[in-house]
Design an enzyme around this catalytic site. Structure first.
Site, PDB file in Angstrom:
ATOM      1  N   LYS A  62      51.305  25.314  39.707  1.00  0.00           N
ATOM      2  CA  LYS A  62      51.578  24.156  40.562  1.00  0.00           C
ATOM      3  C   LYS A  62      52.579  23.217  39.892  1.00  0.00           C
ATOM      4  O   LYS A  62      53.472  22.670  40.557  1.00  0.00           O
ATOM      5  CB  LYS A  62      50.274  23.422  40.874  1.00  0.00           C
ATOM      6  CG  LYS A  62      49.321  24.221  41.755  1.00  0.00           C
ATOM      7  CD  LYS A  62      48.002  23.489  41.958  1.00  0.00           C
ATOM      8  CE  LYS A  62      47.038  24.294  42.812  1.00  0.00           C
ATOM      9  NZ  LYS A  62      45.743  23.604  43.022  1.00  0.00           N
ATOM     10  N   CYS A  82      46.750  20.073  38.788  1.00  0.00           N
ATOM     11  CA  CYS A  82      45.329  20.375  38.607  1.00  0.00           C
ATOM     12  C   CYS A  82      44.898  21.511  39.529  1.00  0.00           C
ATOM     13  O   CYS A  82      45.472  21.715  40.598  1.00  0.00           O
ATOM     14  CB  CYS A  82      44.456  19.167  38.927  1.00  0.00           C
ATOM     15  SG  CYS A  82      45.065  17.575  38.330  1.00  0.00           S
ATOM     16  N   ASP A  83      43.858  22.217  39.101  1.00  0.00           N
ATOM     17  CA  ASP A  83      43.205  23.174  39.982  1.00  0.00           C
ATOM     18  C   ASP A  83      41.721  23.201  39.627  1.00  0.00           C
ATOM     19  O   ASP A  83      41.351  23.054  38.454  1.00  0.00           O
ATOM     20  CB  ASP A  83      43.787  24.576  39.835  1.00  0.00           C
ATOM     21  CG  ASP A  83      43.257  25.511  40.910  1.00  0.00           C
ATOM     22  OD1 ASP A  83      43.778  25.460  42.042  1.00  0.00           O
ATOM     23  OD2 ASP A  83      42.311  26.268  40.642  1.00  0.00           O
ATOM     24  N   SER A  84      40.888  23.385  40.650  1.00  0.00           N
ATOM     25  CA  SER A  84      39.437  23.409  40.438  1.00  0.00           C
ATOM     26  C   SER A  84      38.813  24.602  41.149  1.00  0.00           C
ATOM     27  O   SER A  84      39.241  24.978  42.245  1.00  0.00           O
ATOM     28  CB  SER A  84      38.799  22.117  40.968  1.00  0.00           C
ATOM     29  OG  SER A  84      39.303  20.984  40.304  1.00  0.00           O
ATOM     30  N   GLY A 123      41.328  22.979  35.735  1.00  0.00           N
ATOM     31  CA  GLY A 123      42.419  23.206  34.796  1.00  0.00           C
ATOM     32  C   GLY A 123      43.526  22.200  35.047  1.00  0.00           C
ATOM     33  O   GLY A 123      43.813  21.865  36.202  1.00  0.00           O
TER      34      GLY A 123
END
Length: 217
Positions: A62, A82-84, A123
């Site tokens: 991203k 961010c990634d979840s 992350g």
């Protein structure tokens, strides 16, 4: 690394209103640039990556997607992506899942989640630009245990009807309607909402940016 003396703009590579709200409440008004990354394609390309490696890789993808445009538009800036995903045993062993996408998928997941617990993994990837040049990067992850309440069939159907759980990691929110069905968290609540303030602060420090220099006046 020493803190930069000139003003650095905070660019959030995410369309998530929850992440913007967390940052806003914490003193930062981010510039939003949406990555448009195909998360399913990135996940498929990673193959057997660990859950932690997966969320970090997605965050990096991203960030990477917006770097070129950000460098030209905001030559002195820091990009945060961010990634979840939720790591939980859904009956066939531990599995990491993102957005359900459909009510059917969300319903099936909630049948396993209710009364149990899972680990919300997030992350983060950070990139610092000076004079339009990429000069530093940092990445990391955080894990927070979420304890889910027992939920009745009527409550679940009402929740699914709002469509909120369809487009959020793990099929629930902490700061929205889903908060009624979360008994508690063990760890960083901001991470569950979408952006970990403690982790972001550490990663910013790694690239030489003090978080207090980003607070609005």
């Amino acid at each position: 690394m020493r803190l930069p003396s000139r003003v650095v703009r905070f660019v959030l590579a995410s369309a998530s209103p929850a992440r913007r709200a967390v940052l806003g409440a914490a003193g930062i008004d981010p510039i939003v640039r949406v990555s448009g990354v195909d998360e399913d394609a990135v996940t498929a390309a990673l193959g057997d990556a660990s859950p932690t490696d997966l969320v970090v890789a997605l965050a990096e993808a991203k960030a990477e997607a917006v770097l070129g445009a950000v460098a030209a538009e905001f030559p002195d800036s820091v990009v945060v992506a961010c990634d979840s995903m939720l790591l939980m045993d859904f009956g066939d062993g531990p599995e990491v899942v993102g957005k359900p996408g459909t009510a059917e998928v969300a319903r099936e997941r909630w049948k396993h989640m209710a009364g149990g617990s899972g680990d919300l993994l997030t992350g983060h990837a950070v990139a610092l630009f000076r004079d339009g040049e990429l000069v530093a990067r940092a990445k990391g992850s955080a894990s927070t245990t979420v304890r889910f309440a027992d939920i009745t069939d009527d409550e679940l159907e009402a929740y699914l009807a709002t469509q909120e759980p369809l487009a959020v990691a793990g099929g629930f929110t902490l700061d929205g309607l889903g908060g009624w069905f979360v008994e508690g968290v063990d760890g960083d609540p901001s991470s569950v909402i979408g952006i970990s303030l403690p982790l972001t602060r550490k990663l910013l420090a790694q690239v030489g940016v003090g978080v207090v220099t980003l607070w609005r006046d």
